[in-house]
Design a protein around this motif. Sequence first.
Motif, short mmCIF file in Angstrom:
data_model
loop_
_atom_site.label_atom_id
_atom_site.label_comp_id
_atom_site.label_asym_id
_atom_site.label_seq_id
_atom_site.Cartn_x
_atom_site.Cartn_y
_atom_site.Cartn_z
N SER A 141 -30.83 77.65 33.64
CA SER A 141 -30.95 77.18 35.02
C SER A 141 -29.96 76.06 35.30
CB SER A 141 -32.37 76.69 35.29
OG SER A 141 -32.61 75.48 34.58
N VAL A 142 -29.72 75.80 36.57
CA VAL A 142 -28.85 74.68 36.95
C VAL A 142 -29.44 73.38 36.41
CG1 VAL A 142 -27.97 73.34 38.89
CG2 VAL A 142 -27.90 75.85 38.97
N ALA A 143 -30.76 73.24 36.49
CA ALA A 143 -31.40 72.02 35.99
C ALA A 143 -31.19 71.86 34.50
CB ALA A 143 -32.89 72.04 36.33
N GLU A 144 -31.25 72.96 33.76
CA GLU A 144 -31.02 72.89 32.31
C GLU A 144 -29.59 72.49 32.02
OE1 GLU A 144 -34.16 76.05 30.38
OE2 GLU A 144 -32.41 76.85 31.42
N LEU A 145 -28.65 73.05 32.73
CA LEU A 145 -27.24 72.69 32.51
C LEU A 145 -26.99 71.23 32.90
CD1 LEU A 145 -25.51 75.94 33.85
CD2 LEU A 145 -25.78 75.24 31.46
N GLU A 146 -27.62 70.79 33.99
CA GLU A 146 -27.49 69.39 34.40
C GLU A 146 -27.97 68.46 33.29
OE1 GLU A 146 -26.47 67.75 37.12
OE2 GLU A 146 -26.47 69.14 38.82
N ARG A 147 -29.13 68.77 32.73
CA ARG A 147 -29.70 67.92 31.69
C ARG A 147 -28.83 67.94 30.43
NH1 ARG A 147 -32.05 63.39 30.13
NH2 ARG A 147 -33.68 63.67 28.53
N ALA A 148 -28.31 69.10 30.09
CA ALA A 148 -27.47 69.21 28.91
C ALA A 148 -26.23 68.34 29.03
CB ALA A 148 -27.08 70.66 28.68
N VAL A 149 -25.58 68.39 30.17
CA VAL A 149 -24.38 67.57 30.39
C VAL A 149 -24.76 66.10 30.45
CG1 VAL A 149 -22.47 67.08 31.95
CG2 VAL A 149 -23.17 69.45 31.55
N GLU A 150 -25.90 65.79 31.09
CA GLU A 150 -26.35 64.41 31.22
C GLU A 150 -26.52 63.73 29.86
OE1 GLU A 150 -30.21 61.90 32.95
OE2 GLU A 150 -30.26 64.10 32.86
N VAL A 151 -27.12 64.46 28.90
CA VAL A 151 -27.39 63.83 27.60
C VAL A 151 -26.19 63.88 26.67
CG1 VAL A 151 -29.84 64.37 27.79
CG2 VAL A 151 -28.33 65.93 26.52
N GLY A 152 -25.12 64.56 27.07
CA GLY A 152 -23.93 64.64 26.23
C GLY A 152 -24.04 65.67 25.13
N ILE A 153 -24.55 66.85 25.48
CA ILE A 153 -24.75 67.89 24.47
C ILE A 153 -23.42 68.30 23.85
CG2 ILE A 153 -24.50 69.99 25.90
CD1 ILE A 153 -27.23 70.84 24.50
N GLY A 154 -23.47 68.63 22.56
CA GLY A 154 -22.24 68.93 21.83
C GLY A 154 -21.51 70.14 22.35
N SER A 155 -22.24 71.22 22.63
CA SER A 155 -21.59 72.44 23.11
C SER A 155 -22.59 73.28 23.88
CB SER A 155 -21.00 73.25 21.96
OG SER A 155 -22.01 73.67 21.07
#
Length: 349
Positions: A141-155
Amino acid sequence: MSASHSALVPEWLTAPAEANELVASVWPSSAHRVDDGSVEIAGVSVFDLRDRFGTPLYVLDEDEVRAHARRARDAFGAAAERHGIRSHVYYAGKAFLSTEVVRWVTEEGLAVDVCTRGELEVALAGGADPARLGFHGNNKSVAELERAVEVGIGSVVVDSPIEIERLAAIADRRGAVQSVLVRVRTGVHAETHAFLATAHEDQKFGFSLAGAADAVARIRELPSLRFVGLHAHIGSQIFDSAGFRESAARLVDLHADLLAGGEIPLLNVGGGFGISYTSVDDPRPIEEIADGIVDAIADECEVRGIPMPDVACEPGRVIVGQAGVTLYEVGTVKKVTIGEERERTYVSV
């Protein structure tokens, strides 16, 4: 046993010589029977566990999970070192995820692969470094992608054209450059159940080989995304490296073509390494699988005259499966007559 009755029983299921024997390849290595016939796991009685926590109860032997994590890490590390590259082992959270399991596997040097917002939050709560997390899923989801980028996910392993555009827009708004892998369907069928083979063409995951090249080209046009490698997953409950060898040939072909557009540091071969669910299952040792996969990639790179990328993999059940058991209590036992000659016994838990 009559012929009609035997039709109800799988061919592999035979009466054991000793009814109380625990099949070593199926149970945790610390499981054993004690004098009263009950079972202890890691020195703890299943009755004590039942009395304390109730049933059903899923039980993991921490020492065994850690040992399997180290074994996978060392197997791929040694295979990679022989070829002068590095390996990256991600624990596949879909196998079983809790904050404690996250803590165990990360303390043993593994990264973690997550597939949902919930799994991401569990990994973070378990102390995982966001930079050592990978995010999978064919419908993030867009929310999941937002959160992933927010926390600085590796990939992030991108799975569709629309996800590329969504992720690029999110990273751009946040002033970030997000590392991504492109999931590829190599067309290789794992030697496993048809429902567990995930690389054939008619399924929901990833890009075709031709579509992946277009996806990479688009990613390289977007300043907020950084293409770091290809990813393929050929199935689950796989007992050897044969399918990975053919998949590696096709992946390295594409990898070689894409090198013209820039360096590609990583090749992720997925996971799906199997375990023994029954006494007749016979998975190959993880060291043998690691050697087979990494050697196959090395051979394909040598044939094409290209440098070998680092190799990543995502073992899950092979780390926690044998280390865990579920405790149930029998509620009712009922015999059901089937026709004139057959009878089945139902044991409800």
